[in-house]
Design a protein around this motif. Structure first.
Motif, PDB file in Angstrom:
ATOM      1  N   PRO A  22       0.848  -1.186   0.000  1.00  0.00           N
ATOM      2  CA  PRO A  22       0.000   0.000   0.000  1.00  0.00           C
ATOM      3  C   PRO A  22       0.891   1.246   0.000  1.00  0.00           C
ATOM      4  O   PRO A  22       2.055   1.165   0.413  1.00  0.00           O
ATOM      5  N   ALA A  23       0.355   2.370  -0.493  1.00  0.00           N
ATOM      6  CA  ALA A  23       1.135   3.614  -0.421  1.00  0.00           C
ATOM      7  C   ALA A  23       1.376   3.937   1.058  1.00  0.00           C
ATOM      8  O   ALA A  23       0.494   3.700   1.893  1.00  0.00           O
ATOM      9  N   PHE A  24       2.550   4.441   1.367  1.00  0.00           N
ATOM     10  CA  PHE A  24       2.854   4.804   2.761  1.00  0.00           C
ATOM     11  C   PHE A  24       1.898   5.931   3.187  1.00  0.00           C
ATOM     12  O   PHE A  24       1.750   6.926   2.488  1.00  0.00           O
ATOM     13  N   ASP A  25       1.239   5.733   4.328  1.00  0.00           N
ATOM     14  CA  ASP A  25       0.238   6.697   4.790  1.00  0.00           C
ATOM     15  C   ASP A  25       0.750   7.365   6.081  1.00  0.00           C
ATOM     16  O   ASP A  25       0.657   6.779   7.168  1.00  0.00           O
ATOM     17  N   PRO A  26       1.293   8.602   5.954  1.00  0.00           N
ATOM     18  CA  PRO A  26       1.891   9.251   7.131  1.00  0.00           C
ATOM     19  C   PRO A  26       0.896   9.431   8.277  1.00  0.00           C
ATOM     20  O   PRO A  26       1.266   9.334   9.449  1.00  0.00           O
ATOM     21  N   GLU A  27      -0.402   9.634   7.930  1.00  0.00           N
ATOM     22  CA  GLU A  27      -1.402   9.846   9.005  1.00  0.00           C
ATOM     23  C   GLU A  27      -1.602   8.568   9.826  1.00  0.00           C
ATOM     24  O   GLU A  27      -1.631   8.611  11.057  1.00  0.00           O
ATOM     25  N   LYS A  28      -1.735   7.456   9.116  1.00  0.00           N
ATOM     26  CA  LYS A  28      -1.911   6.171   9.827  1.00  0.00           C
ATOM     27  C   LYS A  28      -0.684   5.870  10.682  1.00  0.00           C
ATOM     28  O   LYS A  28      -0.785   5.372  11.798  1.00  0.00           O
ATOM     29  N   GLN A  29       0.484   6.194  10.124  1.00  0.00           N
ATOM     30  CA  GLN A  29       1.733   5.919  10.838  1.00  0.00           C
ATOM     31  C   GLN A  29       1.790   6.776  12.108  1.00  0.00           C
ATOM     32  O   GLN A  29       2.208   6.319  13.165  1.00  0.00           O
ATOM     33  N   GLN A  30       1.331   8.024  11.951  1.00  0.00           N
ATOM     34  CA  GLN A  30       1.312   8.946  13.090  1.00  0.00           C
ATOM     35  C   GLN A  30       0.395   8.414  14.192  1.00  0.00           C
ATOM     36  O   GLN A  30       0.730   8.443  15.377  1.00  0.00           O
ATOM     37  N   ARG A  31      -0.769   7.897  13.768  1.00  0.00           N
ATOM     38  CA  ARG A  31      -1.728   7.371  14.740  1.00  0.00           C
ATOM     39  C   ARG A  31      -1.117   6.171  15.490  1.00  0.00           C
ATOM     40  O   ARG A  31      -1.257   6.029  16.693  1.00  0.00           O
ATOM     41  N   TRP A  32      -0.404   5.352  14.764  1.00  0.00           N
ATOM     42  CA  TRP A  32       0.260   4.177  15.354  1.00  0.00           C
ATOM     43  C   TRP A  32       1.342   4.630  16.330  1.00  0.00           C
ATOM     44  O   TRP A  32       1.503   4.106  17.425  1.00  0.00           O
ATOM     45  N   GLN A  33       2.064   5.684  15.941  1.00  0.00           N
ATOM     46  CA  GLN A  33       3.110   6.221  16.817  1.00  0.00           C
ATOM     47  C   GLN A  33       2.504   6.767  18.114  1.00  0.00           C
ATOM     48  O   GLN A  33       3.065   6.588  19.195  1.00  0.00           O
ATOM     49  N   THR A  34       1.369   7.434  17.972  1.00  0.00           N
ATOM     50  CA  THR A  34       0.716   7.989  19.165  1.00  0.00           C
ATOM     51  C   THR A  34       0.334   6.853  20.115  1.00  0.00           C
ATOM     52  O   THR A  34       0.495   6.956  21.340  1.00  0.00           O
ATOM     53  N   THR A  35      -0.158   5.758  19.541  1.00  0.00           N
ATOM     54  CA  THR A  35      -0.535   4.594  20.374  1.00  0.00           C
ATOM     55  C   THR A  35       0.682   4.062  21.135  1.00  0.00           C
ATOM     56  O   THR A  35       0.587   3.679  22.304  1.00  0.00           O
ATOM     57  N   LEU A  36       1.824   4.061  20.452  1.00  0.00           N
ATOM     58  CA  LEU A  36       3.009   3.434  21.049  1.00  0.00           C
ATOM     59  C   LEU A  36       3.868   4.400  21.867  1.00  0.00           C
ATOM     60  O   LEU A  36       4.763   3.961  22.600  1.00  0.00           O
ATOM     61  N   SER A  37       3.574   5.708  21.762  1.00  0.00           N
ATOM     62  CA  SER A  37       4.491   6.683  22.386  1.00  0.00           C
ATOM     63  C   SER A  37       4.679   6.493  23.897  1.00  0.00           C
ATOM     64  O   SER A  37       5.796   6.674  24.395  1.00  0.00           O
ATOM     65  N   PRO A  38       3.629   6.083  24.686  1.00  0.00           N
ATOM     66  CA  PRO A  38       3.889   5.880  26.125  1.00  0.00           C
ATOM     67  C   PRO A  38       4.983   4.834  26.387  1.00  0.00           C
ATOM     68  O   PRO A  38       5.724   4.939  27.360  1.00  0.00           O
ATOM     69  N   TYR A  39       5.079   3.846  25.508  1.00  0.00           N
ATOM     70  CA  TYR A  39       6.110   2.814  25.699  1.00  0.00           C
ATOM     71  C   TYR A  39       7.509   3.405  25.482  1.00  0.00           C
ATOM     72  O   TYR A  39       8.455   3.064  26.179  1.00  0.00           O
ATOM     73  N   PHE A  40       7.619   4.277  24.476  1.00  0.00           N
ATOM     74  CA  PHE A  40       8.930   4.919  24.242  1.00  0.00           C
ATOM     75  C   PHE A  40       9.302   5.761  25.466  1.00  0.00           C
ATOM     76  O   PHE A  40      10.454   5.742  25.905  1.00  0.00           O
TER      77      PHE A  40
END
Ligand SMILES: Cc1cc2nc3c(=O)[nH]c(=O)nc-3n(C[C@H](O)[C@H](O)[C@H](O)COP(=O)(O)O)c2cc1C
Length: 365
Positions: free
Chosen positions: A77-95
């Motif tokens: 699929p084309a890289f989707d920066p918005e979806k990636q951002q949403r995924w990053q937000t989900t994972l950010s507490p772990y970082f």
């Protein structure tokens, strides 16, 4: 129903295939299985073209037996920066908990589909067996490899997928039951409720297609092999059973999880890559839910989780590691993959067990 001899198609002595397992093995495991008379597999989905060529050369230097080169066939699929951002937000507490910076949301695809470039790289080695997961290559590419003198295998997880593959001319179908470890090869639907057990899938496919069926998923020992053959399979493909073998590159954390009671609880999860795969339940899976809507597309979802995994593993934690494992780890043994292949063959009556007692140990039957 297929009534021929699959050994001729696979070119090896035993109808036992060591499942390709990206991330936990290289040529060493494949060589050991080939030398014992099974079909060793090299997973290529996470290798560069150069890396792939090196591994193929290593196998061909060690054995003249056929081996299987395995590829993914997902459409990117084309890289989707918005979806990636949403995924990053989900994972950010772990970082934050690991005192680390979030990586930039960039296109870090780690698993590339089979392509003409890859075909160019492997063609000079005259591959004898190719296998595909997530469907088949595009028609022009498929036509190209069908002109090579090789056997083409592909995974089906439903009867519908088996018919689709047969109509496109595959030589044999790997019927992957839902018990299987690692990624589901599903490609006509992404609905995990379509996924059924090996005992339900194999006989239905075997009855309805003319090509041979290879049973995969939950097969751990000779009884599993005999049951699969009774259900109409012509060969078996085992992955999980090889995970503790000495030649496997399974990490020590992954090995420890397989050896523990935790391996009794596996689940299908899309958290590690964006596509459903079966692994031992760990912290990320328990906390995020096994199948999450906020995950980025396959294969882009893997980059952030891989960063978390590295950080946690350096502290001895498997909280973010994909602990791929099937539902039946009872056949996992810490012996050579050659020995395991011969044991399986002997206990299921494929070879005379006297070979096991010969000195020096007969890696070749
Ligand atoms: C650790 C692991 C990695 C896997 N990676 C791949 C892969 O790269 N390509 C592929 O076609 N299948 C892959 N699989 C799925 C196997 O081909 C096979 O369907 C599965 O191992 C069979 O079920 P079992 O694990 O219960 O034996 C993987 C399985 C495991 C356990």
């Amino acid at each position: 129903m297929y009534t021929g001899n699959i050994d001729e198609l696979l070119g090896c002595e035993l109808p036992i295939i060591q499942a390709p397992m990206a991330g936990v093995q290289d040529s060493e495991l494949a060589i050991a299985v080939c030398q014992a008379g099974g079909l060793g597999s090299l997973p290529c989905a996470m290798l560069s073209a150069d890396g792939m060529v090196e591994e193929i050369k290593l196998i061909q230097r060690s054995t003249d037996k056929p081996f299987n080169l395995n590829f993914f066939c997902h459409s990117m699929p084309a890289f989707d920066p918005e979806k990636q951002q949403r995924w990053q937000t989900t994972l950010s507490p772990y970082f934050q908990q690991l005192n680390a910076e979030l990586p930039a949301a960039e296109n870090g695809a780690s698993r590339m589909p089979f392509s003409h470039d890859i075909a160019d790289a492997i063609e000079p080695f005259h591959p004898r067996v190719l296998s595909f997961h997530f469907g088949l290559p595009e028609p022009d590419l498929l036509k190209r490899i069908q002109h090579w003198d090789c056997t083409i295998l592909a995974s089906a997880t439903t009867l519908q997928e088996a018919h689709w593959l047969e109509a496109r001319g595959v030589d044999a179908i790997i019927a992957q039951g839902v018990e299987a470890g690692g990624h589901r090869g599903m490609f006509l639907s992404q609905d995990t409720s379509t996924q059924i057990s090996t005992t339900a899938l194999v006989p239905q496919i075997a009855q309805q297609v003319r090509v041979p069926v290879i049973a995969a998923g939950g097969i751990a020992d000779s009884r599993g092999i005999q049951a699969a053959l009774m259900l109409g399979a012509s060969a078996v493909q085992l992955g999980t059973a090889y995970l503790l073998c000495t030649e496997a590159k399974t990490s020590s954390l992954h090995r420890a999880a397989i050896k523990s009671e935790r391996s009794q609880h596996t689940a299908l999860t899309n958290l590690f890559s964006g596509r459903p795969a079966r692994g031992i339940v760990n912290r990320l899976m328990s906390e995020q839910g096994y199948l999450s809507d906020s995950v980025a597309d396959f294969p882009y979802a893997a980059s952030e989780v891989t960063a978390l995994r590295k950080l946690a593993e350096s502290q001895g934690l498997d909280d973010f590691s994909p602990l791929w494992c099937g539902q039946n780890p009872s056949g996992c043994v810490e012996i050579s993959a050659a020995e395991l292949t011969l044991l399986l063959a002997c206990e299921s009556g494929m070879i005379d067990c006297q070979y096991l007692h010969d000195e020096p140990y007969p890696y070749s039957i």
